[in-house]
Structure formats: structure tokens, C-alpha cells
Design a protein around this motif. Structure first.
Motif, short mmCIF file in Angstrom:
data_model
loop_
_atom_site.label_atom_id
_atom_site.label_comp_id
_atom_site.label_asym_id
_atom_site.label_seq_id
_atom_site.Cartn_x
_atom_site.Cartn_y
_atom_site.Cartn_z
N CYS A 105 15.27 7.50 38.95
CA CYS A 105 16.05 6.26 39.05
C CYS A 105 16.42 5.70 37.69
CB CYS A 105 15.28 5.22 39.86
SG CYS A 105 13.55 5.02 39.36
N SER A 271 14.32 4.43 47.59
CA SER A 271 15.68 4.95 47.58
C SER A 271 15.98 5.42 49.00
CB SER A 271 15.79 6.13 46.61
OG SER A 271 15.05 7.23 47.11
N THR A 305 20.86 7.64 47.73
CA THR A 305 21.27 6.33 47.21
C THR A 305 20.09 5.75 46.44
OG1 THR A 305 20.53 5.07 49.14
CG2 THR A 305 22.77 5.99 49.22
N LEU A 306 20.37 5.04 45.37
CA LEU A 306 19.30 4.54 44.51
C LEU A 306 18.71 3.22 45.00
CD1 LEU A 306 20.73 5.24 40.92
CD2 LEU A 306 19.33 6.71 42.37
N ASN A 307 19.32 2.64 46.04
CA ASN A 307 18.93 1.28 46.44
C ASN A 307 18.66 1.21 47.94
OD1 ASN A 307 19.64 -0.31 43.82
ND2 ASN A 307 21.40 1.01 44.19
N PHE A 345 23.80 -2.66 44.73
CA PHE A 345 23.69 -1.73 43.61
C PHE A 345 22.84 -2.31 42.47
CE2 PHE A 345 28.13 -0.87 45.38
CZ PHE A 345 27.64 -0.01 46.35
N ASN A 347 20.31 -1.10 41.05
CA ASN A 347 19.85 -0.05 40.14
C ASN A 347 21.01 0.79 39.62
OD1 ASN A 347 17.22 0.28 39.42
ND2 ASN A 347 16.59 1.39 41.23
N GLU A 349 24.26 2.98 40.99
CA GLU A 349 24.26 3.76 42.24
C GLU A 349 24.70 5.19 42.00
OE1 GLU A 349 22.94 4.83 44.80
OE2 GLU A 349 23.08 2.92 45.86
N ARG A 350 24.11 6.10 42.80
CA ARG A 350 24.46 7.51 42.70
C ARG A 350 25.50 7.90 43.74
NH1 ARG A 350 20.04 12.24 43.30
NH2 ARG A 350 19.05 11.12 41.62
N THR A 382 22.52 -1.71 52.48
CA THR A 382 21.82 -0.48 52.08
C THR A 382 22.05 0.63 53.12
OG1 THR A 382 19.81 -1.38 53.09
CG2 THR A 382 20.03 -1.63 50.71
N GLY A 385 25.39 2.37 52.81
CA GLY A 385 25.37 3.40 51.76
C GLY A 385 24.95 4.75 52.33
#
Length: 497
Positions: A105, A271, A305-307, A345, A347, A349-350, A382, A385
Motif C-alpha cells: 500500500c 484493501s 483496490t487500496l481502500n 481514495f 490511500n 488508488e490502484r 468502496t 470500486g
């Protein structure tokens, strides 16, 4: 009790280490243990951890799991280790850790990732060469970051390991890795299952990185047995076999029985991840889809997803709410949260690829600015995403007859219904929510069986679904969420412009 049947599954995650004891003969989990980790973080995207913490947590959680199971550590026949993917652990020639591990992350190496992506020929070049598009979270940009920002550390590198590789090294004294976790480094070709040495030579022409690579082994192969001092410290059988282990998503797939096409595993953890099984390396033209190798002999098309629960946790902390109170409030708000959107987002986002993005709340008015709407908007944002990611997988031919849900968020009936409705797919949880630890124990049993039992037989016996969690989509909800999801897509599109 037949001692041949007892296996230890270890999962070293971002928030903590979980350990479970599995009886592979009955398929029962006999005991569980857990110990927390803390993050080293900064506003610039730094997310690191002290590896010493992992070792202490592993010891604590192992003691708890054995005590709860009521078994002696001397009865354990095999150990499997799952670890958070992409993390960078650097060792010197004495096997000492050189600096804190940079995690999946961490987005501090975003500029370095851009440099490497440019050298690879952009997204198309990266896809053609590696079978995936490197992202800031992957290991490769962390190596270039270390060279630029910590040249003294870089000069001492003797071993490059991922988190699960490091724990295997600590347990056995051997440096190696397996194809699944290696897939997430960004210097590994997922089609040919080989290291990309030229990419590492581009970072360091002297060949230091190439020499520091761990040996590659197959998912069914053992790393070795425990070092005598570690066996004594953990109170375990010194003859216990340590299996190859793997990344948390790869072993989460085994722990949810996702080893054949048609099943989707979705993890609602800090995540969010969505992944499926593919017997062939179908490299996706979508940059956001990672066509990783699996730890069961195939491939694992995945989006991350990072979040996720880190965002709902932040909203809970803001309003000083317990978990039940948060769920109750979110349940009081209607679908679409009366027009309130939370783009989660926090963090970066990927998926979608927005490493520099920040979170935002949109659509507030004097009447809809309620705690209930904000709680619901955090859950919906979230989950949207994950829907975006599932749509990408579906577009690339992934079949999704059923979703197996794991992770902390899966314990919420409200969230399960939300996932079923937003994805328009039936959802069920596995009985054992610690899917990665369970997958690690099953893989260890497979390794020790040496061909006497197939992975499919072990999964059939050890992976159990929880019928009470079976959730079907509600047709009216599906339509209502579609409107809210389209609003989310428009808001994300505005960000990317």
C-alpha cells in the motif's frame, strides 16, 4: 489423533498475523491465534513495517492457536506461510534486515514506477513484456526508490525477498519464492514464469539485484524443515515441512476453494480484492487486471483496490462508532445515501489507477448531511470500486456464477446484501473467514501428501461454505444501485480528466 493430519497455516497481513491449526483429515480448524502489527506511515504515501514485529506476532499467534486447539506443537507435520504481496524485504550478506519493509500500500515510489513504466514502453510495453502493467505498489519500483533514496542500503543488498519469503527464510534458513507471489514483483514474466533480468540490470547495471534474487520453486514443493532454534522457540516439531507458501491472494484462493473456473473470491479487508482461477495465462489488455500466477498451478486474474475497511474504519473513528452502531446507521440510510457519494481514495488508488488521488465527499446538502448517509456512502463507495474491478474481469472472459466473500467486511449481513445487489451475483461466505491462513495450511498438507492427495480433494474436505450467509441479489435493489454506481463512474471519470 493421527499426527500426520495436523498443519499450521500462517498469514502475515498488513494489520496483523493470524495462525490456525488444521486437521486435514476431518477438514476442521481446531484453533486460531492473532497478533497485531502497526504501520510506519507518512503523508507522502510511505507505508512500511518493521519485520521484527512480524516475528513477534508469529510467535504470539502460534502459541494462541496451539493452546486453543489443545494440541502439542510436536504434532504439527507441516507449515504454510501466506504473506501480504509486493512488500520489499532487503537482507545483507549476514541475513540481517537492512531497513523496514516497504508494503503493497506504499505509494512513495510512484515517481520511480513512472520512470520504469516509461522504460518498458508504457502500459502496452509492460503488458507485452511481463504480462501485466507494473503499478506503484509492486516491488520493482521500491528497488529503484531504494537505490535513489538509500544508496548505502542499496550497496549492501544480498537478498531480495517478499514478506512470505522472509518468513520462510526465518523458519528454514533458505531463500526462495514461488510463482504466485513472484508474479507481483514487477520483474517476473507471468507467461514464462521467469525473472526479467534485463529489467533488474536496467535498475542496477552491476548485477547486484540479479545475484540477490531468491530461487524459484513450484507451489507444491517444500522449502525445507524448521531450523532447530526456531522449532524450539515455537515449540514445534523440528521435522515439520515448510511448504512454498505464497501471496495472501493466492492462498486466499486455495482457502476459498477457488481452484477452478466459475468461482470469484472477493475480499473485504483493509484493501479489496477480486480474483478468479484460470488454467491458462490469459493476459488482459486492461492495465488494471493483474494476470498473476496462482499458488495452485494455474493463473489468478486479479484486481485490487487500496481502500476498503480502512475507509469504513476511518468514518467509524470520526463518529466514534462501534462496529454494530456503524452498521445500524448505514442500514438506516437508503440506497444511494440520498445523493451523498464518498470517493474513498484515502490511500491513492490502484483500480482505477489514481495513485495521487485523495478521498472526497460529494453531493452534500443541508438535509442529507447525516451520519447515516456518510456511513452508507463509505460502504457503497468502496464496494463500487470492487464492482468496477469485477466488470473488468468479466469483460476479459472471467465467469462469475458465485462470489465467495471473505475478510472482516464479510461478517456484516448489510455488506453481504450490498455486494450481492451491486454485483448482481449470489454471495456466500466460507465458514473460515481467515481464508489465506486456511489456504496456507491446505497447501502445506498438499505438499506433505506428495501426490497421495490432490489439492482439489483437500479443498473439498477443508473449505466449508456457511449456508446461513447465502445471499441473493434483490431485483429492485440491483436497479437502484445501478443508478448510484453510474453516478460513481461519472465522478471518477471527472477525477481522471
Amino acid at each position: 489423533m493421527n499426527t500426520r493430519n495436523l498443519f499450521l497455516g500462517i498469514d502475515c497481513g498488513t494489520q496483523g498475523t493470524k495462525v490456525l491449526v488444521l486437521d486435514s483429515h476431518t477438514g476442521q480448524v481446531l484453533g486460531l491465534g492473532a497478533a497485531p502489527h502497526v504501520l510506519i506511515q507518512a503523508e507522502n504515501g510511505r507505508r512500511e513495517q518493521d519485520t521484527e514485529q512480524w516475528l513477534h506476532a508469529l510467535q504470539d499467534a502460534t502459541r494462541q492457536a496451539l493452546a486453543q486447539a489443545g494440541v502439542s506443537g510436536q504434532q504439527i507435520q507441516g507449515i504454510g506461510v501466506s504473506g501480504q504481496q509486493h512488500g520489499l524485504v532487503l537482507l545483507d550478506k549476514h541475513g540481517e534486515v537492512l531497513r523496514p519493509a516497504k508494503l503493497w500500500c506504499d505509494t512513495e515510489s510512484t515517481p520511480e514506477n513512472r520512470q520504469l513504466l516509461h522504460w518498458l514502453g508504457g502500459e502496452a510495453g509492460s503488458l507485452e513484456r511481463l504480462g501485466l502493467v507494473i503499478a506503484p505498489g509492486y516491488t520493482v519500483s521500491k528497488l529503484l526508490w531504494t537505490k535513489i533514496h538509500h544508496p548505502q542500503v542499496f550497496g549492501q543488498i544480498a537478498h531480495i525477498l517478499l514478506p512470505h519469503d522472509y518468513l520462510n527464510y526465518w523458519l528454514t534458513g533458505r531463500c526462495c519464492t514461488e510463482f504466485g507471489d513472484a508474479s507481483g514483483t514487477g520483474y517476473f514474466n507471468v507467461r514464462t514464469r521467469q525473472w526479467d533480468l534485463d529489467l533488474l540490470r536496467h535498475i542496477d547495471a552491476e548485477g547486484r539485484l540479479e545475484r540477490a534474487l531468491p530461487e524459484l520453486i513450484g507451489s507444491e514443493q517444500p522449502v525445507g524443515t524448521l531450523r532447530p532454534e526456531v522449532a524450539r522457540m515455537l515449540g514445534l516439531n523440528p521435522g515439520a515441512v515448510v511448504s512454498s507458501g505464497g501471496g495472501d491472494n493466492m492462498l486466499g484462493a486455495i482457502g476459498t476453494g477457488n481452484i477452478e473456473p466459475g468461482i470469484i473470491t472477493m475480499s473485504l479487508g483493509s484493501s479489496g480484492t477480486v480474483y478468479a482461477f484460470d488454467p491458462q495465462p490469459q493476459v488482459s489488455p486492461d492495465a488494471a487486471v493483474a494476470s498473476f500466477c496462482s499458488s495452485s498451478g494455474g493463473w489468478l486474474p486479479l484486481i485490487c483496490t487500496l481502500n476498503l475497511t480502512n475507509v469504513t474504519g476511518a468514518v467509524r473513528d470520526l463518529f466514534e462508532l462501534g462496529l454494530d452502531a456503524f452498521n445500524q446507521l448505514a442500514g438506516q440510510a437508503p440506497i444511494g445515501a440520498e445523493g451523498v457519494s464518498l470517493l474513498p481514495f484515502l490511500n491513492g488508488e490502484r483500480v482505477p489507477a489514481l495513485p495521487d488521488a485523495r478521498g472526497s465527499i460529494q453531493g452534500l446538502t443541508l438535509t442529507n448531511m447525516t451520519r447515516a448517509n456518510l456511513c452508507r456512502a463509505a460502504m457503497e463507495g468502496t464496494t463500487f470500486g470492487l464492482r468496477y474491478g469485477l466488470d473488468l474481469l468479466r469483460r476479459n472472459g472471467v465467469q462469475s456464477h458465485t462470489i465467495r466473500l471473505v475478510g472482516g467486511g464479510s461478517k456484516s449481513p448489510l455488506w453481504r446484501q450490498m455486494v450481492a445487489d451491486i454485483m448482481d451475483t449470489p454471495v456466500v461466505c466460507t465458514e473460515q473467514s481467515e481464508a489465506a491462513a486456511l489456504g496456507a495450511a491446505i497447501q502445506a498438507a498438499w505438499c506433505v501428501a506428495g501426490g497421495e492427495q490432490t489439492l482439489a480433494e483437500l479443498c473439498q474436505r477443508c473449505v466449508r461454505l456457511a449456508p446461513a450467509t447465502q445471499t441473493s441479489p434483490d431485483v429492485r435493489n440491483v436497479a437502484a444501485y445501478e443508478q448510484a454506481y453510474n453516478r460513481y463512474r461519472q465522478q471518477v471519470a471527472a477525477l481522471t480528466e
